[in-house]
Design a protein around this motif. Structure first.
Motif, PDB file in Angstrom:
ATOM      1  N   ALA A  29       3.093   8.548  13.582  1.00  0.00           N
ATOM      2  CA  ALA A  29       1.861   8.398  13.209  1.00  0.00           C
ATOM      3  C   ALA A  29       0.945   8.092  14.221  1.00  0.00           C
ATOM      4  O   ALA A  29      -0.545   7.968  14.202  1.00  0.00           O
ATOM      5  CB  ALA A  29       1.475   7.676  12.238  1.00  0.00           C
ATOM      6  N   SER A 127       3.511  10.127   4.937  1.00  0.00           N
ATOM      7  CA  SER A 127       3.130   9.409   5.952  1.00  0.00           C
ATOM      8  C   SER A 127       3.923  10.226   7.329  1.00  0.00           C
ATOM      9  O   SER A 127       4.987  10.880   7.206  1.00  0.00           O
ATOM     10  CB  SER A 127       3.692   7.761   6.010  1.00  0.00           C
ATOM     11  OG  SER A 127       5.170   7.508   6.429  1.00  0.00           O
ATOM     12  N   SER A 129       5.582   8.647   9.561  1.00  0.00           N
ATOM     13  CA  SER A 129       6.966   7.949   9.793  1.00  0.00           C
ATOM     14  C   SER A 129       8.147   8.009   8.910  1.00  0.00           C
ATOM     15  O   SER A 129       8.950   7.355   8.757  1.00  0.00           O
ATOM     16  CB  SER A 129       6.593   6.422   9.935  1.00  0.00           C
ATOM     17  OG  SER A 129       6.153   5.776   8.763  1.00  0.00           O
ATOM     18  N   ARG A 131       7.789   8.225   5.368  1.00  0.00           N
ATOM     19  CA  ARG A 131       7.729   7.464   4.045  1.00  0.00           C
ATOM     20  C   ARG A 131       6.798   8.312   3.028  1.00  0.00           C
ATOM     21  O   ARG A 131       5.680   9.001   3.331  1.00  0.00           O
ATOM     22  CB  ARG A 131       7.212   6.003   4.092  1.00  0.00           C
ATOM     23  CG  ARG A 131       8.217   4.895   4.739  1.00  0.00           C
ATOM     24  CD  ARG A 131       7.482   3.646   4.626  1.00  0.00           C
ATOM     25  NE  ARG A 131       8.697   2.573   4.944  1.00  0.00           N
ATOM     26  CZ  ARG A 131       8.331   1.463   4.722  1.00  0.00           C
ATOM     27  NH1 ARG A 131       7.032   0.828   4.532  1.00  0.00           N
ATOM     28  NH2 ARG A 131       9.220   0.429   5.019  1.00  0.00           N
ATOM     29  N   TYR A 133       4.645   7.383  -0.289  1.00  0.00           N
ATOM     30  CA  TYR A 133       3.791   6.531  -1.318  1.00  0.00           C
ATOM     31  C   TYR A 133       3.408   6.933  -2.407  1.00  0.00           C
ATOM     32  O   TYR A 133       2.623   7.866  -2.371  1.00  0.00           O
ATOM     33  CB  TYR A 133       2.762   5.615  -0.523  1.00  0.00           C
ATOM     34  CG  TYR A 133       3.265   5.005   0.919  1.00  0.00           C
ATOM     35  CD1 TYR A 133       3.881   3.732   0.816  1.00  0.00           C
ATOM     36  CD2 TYR A 133       3.109   5.532   2.239  1.00  0.00           C
ATOM     37  CE1 TYR A 133       4.104   2.879   1.885  1.00  0.00           C
ATOM     38  CE2 TYR A 133       3.720   4.733   3.246  1.00  0.00           C
ATOM     39  CZ  TYR A 133       4.173   3.461   3.168  1.00  0.00           C
ATOM     40  OH  TYR A 133       4.399   2.902   4.470  1.00  0.00           O
ATOM     41  N   LEU A 167      -3.833   5.411   3.632  1.00  0.00           N
ATOM     42  CA  LEU A 167      -2.991   4.786   4.508  1.00  0.00           C
ATOM     43  C   LEU A 167      -3.870   4.796   5.831  1.00  0.00           C
ATOM     44  O   LEU A 167      -4.405   5.626   6.443  1.00  0.00           O
ATOM     45  CB  LEU A 167      -1.678   5.475   4.647  1.00  0.00           C
ATOM     46  CG  LEU A 167      -0.742   4.918   5.690  1.00  0.00           C
ATOM     47  CD1 LEU A 167      -0.182   3.676   4.980  1.00  0.00           C
ATOM     48  CD2 LEU A 167       0.466   6.028   5.832  1.00  0.00           C
ATOM     49  N   SER A 169      -4.472   4.801   9.828  1.00  0.00           N
ATOM     50  CA  SER A 169      -3.750   5.654  10.834  1.00  0.00           C
ATOM     51  C   SER A 169      -2.465   5.211  11.710  1.00  0.00           C
ATOM     52  O   SER A 169      -1.595   5.741  11.993  1.00  0.00           O
ATOM     53  CB  SER A 169      -4.841   5.995  11.974  1.00  0.00           C
ATOM     54  OG  SER A 169      -5.362   4.939  12.369  1.00  0.00           O
ATOM     55  N   ASP A 170      -2.518   3.766  11.653  1.00  0.00           N
ATOM     56  CA  ASP A 170      -1.204   3.139  12.463  1.00  0.00           C
ATOM     57  C   ASP A 170      -0.224   2.921  11.276  1.00  0.00           C
ATOM     58  O   ASP A 170       0.900   2.402  11.587  1.00  0.00           O
ATOM     59  CB  ASP A 170      -1.706   1.998  13.125  1.00  0.00           C
ATOM     60  CG  ASP A 170      -2.261   0.764  12.190  1.00  0.00           C
ATOM     61  OD1 ASP A 170      -2.237   1.090  11.024  1.00  0.00           O
ATOM     62  OD2 ASP A 170      -2.591  -0.269  12.865  1.00  0.00           O
ATOM     63  N   GLU A 171      -0.480   3.210  10.040  1.00  0.00           N
ATOM     64  CA  GLU A 171       0.501   3.178   8.978  1.00  0.00           C
ATOM     65  C   GLU A 171       0.740   1.720   8.608  1.00  0.00           C
ATOM     66  O   GLU A 171       1.806   1.380   8.057  1.00  0.00           O
ATOM     67  CB  GLU A 171       1.441   4.133   9.199  1.00  0.00           C
ATOM     68  CG  GLU A 171       1.255   5.400   9.292  1.00  0.00           C
ATOM     69  CD  GLU A 171       2.421   6.326   9.188  1.00  0.00           C
ATOM     70  OE1 GLU A 171       3.780   5.742   8.760  1.00  0.00           O
ATOM     71  OE2 GLU A 171       2.352   7.556   9.468  1.00  0.00           O
ATOM     72  N   SER A 172       0.020   0.736   8.874  1.00  0.00           N
ATOM     73  CA  SER A 172       0.250  -0.540   8.839  1.00  0.00           C
ATOM     74  C   SER A 172      -0.175  -1.167   7.466  1.00  0.00           C
ATOM     75  O   SER A 172       0.226  -2.131   6.603  1.00  0.00           O
ATOM     76  CB  SER A 172      -0.288  -1.821   9.788  1.00  0.00           C
ATOM     77  OG  SER A 172      -1.558  -1.463   9.886  1.00  0.00           O
ATOM     78  N   LEU A 174      -1.632  -0.095   3.372  1.00  0.00           N
ATOM     79  CA  LEU A 174      -2.009   0.940   2.479  1.00  0.00           C
ATOM     80  C   LEU A 174      -2.923   0.226   1.494  1.00  0.00           C
ATOM     81  O   LEU A 174      -2.885  -0.809   0.944  1.00  0.00           O
ATOM     82  CB  LEU A 174      -0.571   1.171   1.572  1.00  0.00           C
ATOM     83  CG  LEU A 174      -0.864   2.269   0.513  1.00  0.00           C
ATOM     84  CD1 LEU A 174      -1.148   3.709   0.891  1.00  0.00           C
ATOM     85  CD2 LEU A 174       0.638   2.076  -0.413  1.00  0.00           C
ATOM     86  N   THR A 189       2.505  -2.581   4.701  1.00  0.00           N
ATOM     87  CA  THR A 189       3.555  -1.775   4.566  1.00  0.00           C
ATOM     88  C   THR A 189       5.083  -1.980   5.341  1.00  0.00           C
ATOM     89  O   THR A 189       6.048  -1.511   4.889  1.00  0.00           O
ATOM     90  CB  THR A 189       3.125  -0.393   5.077  1.00  0.00           C
ATOM     91  OG1 THR A 189       2.956  -0.389   6.635  1.00  0.00           O
ATOM     92  CG2 THR A 189       2.083   0.335   4.438  1.00  0.00           C
TER      93      THR A 189
END
Length: 612
Positions: A29, A127, A129, A131, A133, A167, A169-172, A174, A189
């Protein structure tokens, strides 16, 4: 020409999915854009548009270049959101009525894969990476799955009714909206823990989407404010369409940047979907007034107000943003908007809704505020207080007095209606349209509700539209499974003990709340109407059905009982509302468990046609 791919094999054999794409969905991501759940989605290369069709139970695939419907695929009951894997090989669809998530290969002929996910799944994000959600609205949690295997990665318990997902952009991080309380949960996350719950105001609700604006460090969430504490309501002092602003740095509500859509644009009803362009234009889909507000964030006001189809629910911007696609759920179409000229340039039919014509017409009227006959200034629709035919969790000060919004699920079986029992036919909602919504009315002449609806000539048969609205209300489908029930749908031991108490002479509940509908069609004075000086209809109230109590707090006609235990204790001091003062704490617990389990041992059903 398009073809309909129906009757595909649905299987829980997850291994079949692995033949399509394998681990190719695990794309980083890094450098990506924030993701958000939506009822429509564009493929990563921008060539295909996928649209979830709730009433048809299908997913439509449209060629963006030709705006041609390529395929319509049966997926299951009431699909609400769709997401596409970053490699473009699979689509993931939530099935609200089937308690399931479907994975659909977009290449090859492999079957759908169906995974049980919990009660009333709503939003889904795929996502980069690997995943998925999924917000599981009826189970009050977010499920996290591995994109390739569909195996569980974890589960996050949340506030009630999680719906919209976004989510970073760095997917950290939600972000999750909660439908009726307007709050937003912030989930880490990495740890899969809720690290913050943000209130957007006690009067905010109807929140099912949000978008992250990382450049301005704001999350934008379309919502409706309910001015329920106002004891002198007028139509335009009831509901207010807004976009709440949430500071992404401090994870806090920012009232200074909140957008009042009726001021920035014009009066609209039920803002639902949202998208943000790279030029700083916020595109807001208003599902009740059937339009789109395009608001320039640099100037704070609308640059366009665009009429679209019936009950628009979501919006997607094409790559490079020359076009916006709006899903019109009750028209079976997608409106195509030219984002430079700010007008609709095409209408794509993506499905033919399977509802009988009168029921479809009634459903459109129920969800709409766009006609003068229904509402003044597009302000209020039936669905604004009864979203999905349910209750908004608010108590309003109407002419009759304070009134807690009842659910309309199963309403055709439980007449008379209104807390005062003064509606003897569903067509008497003509009075609500005229008095509450300030519409001119669906029937000609008087409302036939003077001095009261049950003391006046009938409203049924006076207009096709009014009859259609009444017919639709009789078909409003059931809710999801009570969280108190076993997986089989049967009662737990505690709830079984509570049932025995409920049916016993010692408690006397079943004398008025007669199974299986748990009402008797009569009015009773149980002492609850003597507290308010604003009560104008007397102190006897129609016996409400006890079905779906697990989802209809607060309780009593005036909403004075936040919990069912308070209905049985502090709000029943003289045992006029059932004999409960002698019950032990354990017995009260068992009785509450049973009440929260109704209806039990009954299969979930789709809408069925009943007589008008």
């Amino acid at each position: 020409m398009w073809k309909r791919r129906a009757g595909l094999l649905i299987t829980t054999a997850v291994a079949l999915l692995l033949t399509v794409g394998g681990n190719r969905s695990r794309i980083t991501a890094e450098g990506g854009r924030p993701l958000a759940s939506s009822p429509l989605a564009l493929s990563p290369d921008g060539t295909k548009l996928l649209v979830a069709n709730p009433d048809s139970g299908t997913l439509s695939i449209v060629a963006v270049a030709t705006r041609e419907l390529l395929e319509e695929i049966t997926v299951g009951a009431n699909p609400r959101s769709v997401a596409i894997s970053p490699d473009g090989l699979r689509a993931f669809i939530t099935l609200f009525d089937d308690e399931a998530l479907v994975a659909l290969p977009l290449e090859g002929k492999e079957p759908l894969v169906r995974v049980a996910i919990g009660s009333e799944p709503f939003g889904v994000i795929a996502s980069g990476s690997g995943r998925l959600y999924v917000s599981v609205s009826g189970s009050d949690r977010v499920e996290v799955l591995d994109t390739s295997t569909l195996q569980s990665v974890g589960s996050v318990v949340t506030q009630p009714q999680p719906r919209g997902l976004a989510l970073s952009s760095d997917e950290s991080t939600l972000f999750v909206t909660h439908f009726l309380n307007g709050r937003v949960s912030v989930i880490d996350t990495a740890t899969l823990e809720v690290v913050r719950v943000i209130s957007t105001g006690a009067d905010s609700n109807l929140s099912e989407s949000l978008i992250l604006d990382e450049e301005r460090k704001i999350a934008w969430a379309p919502q409706t404010r309910s001015n329920a504490n106002n004891p002198a309501l007028l139509f335009d002092t009831t509901l207010f369409p807004i976009v709440s602003a949430i500071d992404l740095t401090n994870h806090a509500n920012d009232n200074r940047r909140r957008i009042a859509i009726d001021i920035a644009d014009r009066p609209v009803n039920m803002p639902s979907g949202i998208a943000l362009s790279s030029k700083g234009i916020l595109w807001i889909v208003n599902s009740g007034s059937n339009d789109v507000s395009a608001i320039d964030l640099s100037r704070g006001f609308a640059v366009a107000h665009i009429e679209v189809g019936d009950n628009p629910r979501g919006i997607a911007l094409a790559p490079d943003e020359p076009l916006a696609f709006v899903d019109n759920a009750l028209a079976g179409t997608v409106s195509v908007i030219d984002t430079e000229r700010l007008l609709v340039v095409d209408e794509i039919r993506v499905t033919t809704l399977p509802l009988p014509p009168d029921i479809l017409r009634g459903k459109i009227l129920f969800h709409s505020s766009s006609l003068n006959s229904l509402a003044k200034d597009q302000w209020i629709s039936c669905a604004a207080c009864h979203p999905d035919g349910r209750a908004d969790g608010r108590t309003w000060f109407f002419r009759d007095g304070p009134r807690n919004t009842p659910t309309l699920v199963g309403v055709g079986e439980t007449g008379p209606w209104h807390w005062s029992g003064d509606l003897d036919e569903l067509a008497d909602v003509e009075s609500t349209i005229r008095i509450v919504q300030a519409g001119t009315g669906l029937a000609p002449g008087e409302s036939n509700c003077t001095p009261a609806c049950d003391q006046a000539p009938p409203n049924g048969g006076r207009s096709e539209d009014l009859d259609a609205l009444a017919v639709f209300m009789r078909t409003i489908r059931t809710m999801g499974r009570s969280p108190e029930l076993r997986a089989s749908g049967s009662l737990t031991p505690a709830a079984s003990r509570g049932r025995d108490l409920f049916l016993s002479d010692a408690a006397g509940c079943a004398g008025c709340h007669v199974p299986p509908l748990f009402f008797d069609g009569r009015r009773h004075d149980v002492g609850t109407g003597r507290k308010s000086a604003l009560e104008r209809k007397g102190t006897s109230f129609d016996t409400p059905s006890l079905r779906f109590l697990f989802a209809t707090a607060p309780y009593l006609h005036d909403g004075s009982a936040p919990t069912l235990r308070e209905v049985l204790t502090s709000e029943n001091p003289d045992d006029r509302h059932g004999k409960t003062s002698h019950l032990t704490d354990g017995e009260l617990d068992d009785l509450v468990r049973f009440l929260r389990s109704i209806p039990y041992e009954t299969a979930r059903s789709r809408a069925v046609r009943r007589g008008p």
